[in-house]
Design an enzyme around this catalytic site. Structure first.
Site, PDB file in Angstrom:
ATOM      1  N   THR A 193       0.834  -1.203   0.000  1.00 22.09           N
ATOM      2  CA  THR A 193       0.000   0.000   0.000  1.00 22.09           C
ATOM      3  C   THR A 193       0.868   1.252   0.000  1.00 22.09           C
ATOM      4  O   THR A 193       1.873   1.320   0.711  1.00 22.09           O
ATOM      5  CB  THR A 193      -0.915  -0.005   1.232  1.00 22.09           C
ATOM      6  OG1 THR A 193      -1.728  -1.185   1.197  1.00 22.09           O
ATOM      7  CG2 THR A 193      -1.821   1.213   1.259  1.00 22.09           C
TER       8      THR A 193
ATOM      9  N   PRO B 268      -2.201  -5.494  16.500  1.00 24.69           N
ATOM     10  CA  PRO B 268      -3.547  -5.170  17.009  1.00 24.69           C
ATOM     11  C   PRO B 268      -4.063  -3.814  16.549  1.00 24.69           C
ATOM     12  O   PRO B 268      -5.239  -3.684  16.183  1.00 24.69           O
ATOM     13  CB  PRO B 268      -3.350  -5.229  18.540  1.00 24.69           C
ATOM     14  CG  PRO B 268      -2.273  -6.238  18.729  1.00 24.69           C
ATOM     15  CD  PRO B 268      -1.332  -5.998  17.580  1.00 24.69           C
TER      16      PRO B 268
ATOM     17  N   GLU C 101      -3.140  -2.221  13.806  1.00 25.63           N
ATOM     18  CA  GLU C 101      -3.418  -2.335  12.373  1.00 25.63           C
ATOM     19  C   GLU C 101      -4.778  -2.993  12.148  1.00 25.63           C
ATOM     20  O   GLU C 101      -5.565  -2.554  11.302  1.00 25.63           O
ATOM     21  CB  GLU C 101      -2.327  -3.157  11.675  1.00 25.63           C
ATOM     22  CG  GLU C 101      -2.614  -3.364  10.185  1.00 25.63           C
ATOM     23  CD  GLU C 101      -1.544  -4.187   9.479  1.00 25.63           C
ATOM     24  OE1 GLU C 101      -1.753  -4.521   8.295  1.00 25.63           O
ATOM     25  OE2 GLU C 101      -0.509  -4.491  10.105  1.00 25.63           O
TER      26      GLU C 101
ATOM     27  N   ASN D 269      -9.091 -13.169   7.224  1.00 23.97           N
ATOM     28  CA  ASN D 269     -10.045 -13.460   8.299  1.00 23.97           C
ATOM     29  C   ASN D 269      -9.948 -14.902   8.772  1.00 23.97           C
ATOM     30  O   ASN D 269     -10.269 -15.200   9.922  1.00 23.97           O
ATOM     31  CB  ASN D 269     -11.463 -13.128   7.838  1.00 23.97           C
ATOM     32  CG  ASN D 269     -11.716 -11.629   7.866  1.00 23.97           C
ATOM     33  OD1 ASN D 269     -10.810 -10.840   8.115  1.00 23.97           O
ATOM     34  ND2 ASN D 269     -12.951 -11.231   7.620  1.00 23.97           N
TER      35      ASN D 269
END
Length: 389
Positions: A168, A252, A254, A378
């Site tokens: 990114t 965490p 992020e 996920n």
């Protein structure tokens, strides 16, 4: 348009009061006036221009949580949340300042030397430096222990070799934290974070600006390091081998930030859809008057409210130092899953117009999909949660 910030009719949490609320209002104005009018251009060019980064810095929207002594605004993650929510509520999700502010800069604050903080943070705050963090490689995604990029010490320099992908801010970034192996034999314990200032080195190359499904305005790139030499003083931390621990400590935040983007888009999707179904007519009456529409929106608003309450609690815990990695993983996976569901259902309520690119819900449908992938998929989040049982 219905105000996305008010669509759930919830009282503001304590952390969002006073100056945080004022920052949110200012960020909404900035994004609405400076970024939104040019956003189609940024989507076409597949990046937000450097001038916009400098304007954001001048407006105080970069490094809001960094101490004032290093050029920041002296805030907390609450202030970063306000900025990211403004981006989501205005609908300019491809402006990558969230990563710059609350992922890249904190590595310098927490692990940099005093000299490094004084050198780099003020330039990150103005936008003179645009930040990226190079974790993912062609053969290593969520499994950060598998990175192959090597930093070999040579006198008072490191020689960096390797390639990264899906980075990114990759086309614009001139300040890149690179996840490397300083001792490949030690696995995770041989991982280090090394800063590369791309304007000052030879051997650094940018690959193509990757052609993504969504978030077109955010430049996402391949990066190549070919005998890139940087001073050993660019190591983050007092010794080699601390990189994996540093990554685990910062993940965490992020993952919570991904939740920020999720709840902001959820609220915007609901606001836009409520407006649409009130105006659009079918069979002689507004779509909102059909029971199915009311039931669907009732379900979505209920779930969005649950998500917002959970998110607010996570931010409060994080500000107080109490957000554990498992709860952060829950927030990342559940809120991004909910984001996908809400946007999909809202697109359906738009009917055929929802499939047209001229309608914002179509762009949200594309932009939302990556949220379940980056920052650790996920499925990995569920694995981490499962290990805690």
């Amino acid at each position: 348009m219905t105000n996305p910030a008010e669509v759930l009719s919830l009282p503001k949490p304590a952390w969002a009061a006073d100056e945080v609320g004022m920052l949110y209002d200012m960020a909404v104005r900035f994004m609405s006036e400076e970024i939104a009018p040019r956003y189609d251009e940024f989507e076409k060019n597949e990046m937000v221009d450097r001038e916009s980064w400098l304007k954001a810095g001048a407006a105080g929207l970069l490094c809001a949580s960094m101490p004032e002594e290093y050029g920041g605004s002296g805030g907390t993650f609450a202030h970063e949340s306000a900025i990211i929510e403004a981006i989501g509520h205005v609908g300019v999700d491809g402006f990558g300042i969230g990563l710059h502010n609350s992922i890249v800069a904190p590595y310098i604050l927490h692990y940099g030397s005093e000299e490094q903080k004084k050198k780099w943070l003020p330039k990150l705050a103005t936008g003179e430096l645009i930040g990226a963090i190079a974790m993912t490689e062609p053969g290593a995604g969520s499994d950060l222990q598998g990175v192959k990029t090597r930093a070999q010490k040579d006198g008072n320099q490191y020689k960096v070799n390797g390639s990264k992908t899906f980075i990114t801010n990759g086309q614009l970034a001139n300040f890149i934290i690179v996840v490397t192996k300083t001792d490949p034999e030690k696995g995770a314990k041989g991982t280090s974070l090394i800063v590369v200032e791309t304007d000052e080195v030879e051997g650094f190359e940018r690959g193509r600006n990757l052609d993504k499904i969504g978030l077109k305005a955010n430049d996402t790139s391949e990066l190549f390091f070919n005998d890139v030499r940087v001073p050993t003083s660019n190591l983050l931390g007092h010794e080699e081998g601390q990189g994996f621990i540093q990554l685990m400590q910062q993940l965490p935040q992020e993952r919570l930030q991904i939740g920020t983007g999720a709840i902001a888009m959820i609220e915007r999707a609901l606001a836009l859809t409520i407006d649409y179904v009130k105006e659009r007519k079918a069979f002689g009456k507004a779509i909102i008057d059909f029971q199915n529409t009311q039931f669907k929106l009732a379900e979505l608003k209920t779930e969005a409210t649950i998500g917002r309450v959970f998110y607010n609690d996570c931010v409060a815990r994080h500000i107080n130092g109490g957000l554990d990695p498992v709860t952060a993983s829950m927030a990342k996976y559940w809120l991004s899953d909910l984001q996908g569901k809400v946007v999909d259902e809202c697109l359906q309520l738009h009917g055929g117009y929802g499939y047209m690119n001229e309608y914002p819900i179509a762009r949200m449908f594309r932009d939302a999909r990556v949220q379940r992938i980056y920052g650790g998929t996920n499925e990995i989040m569920k694995l981490l949660i499962g290990r805690s049982l």
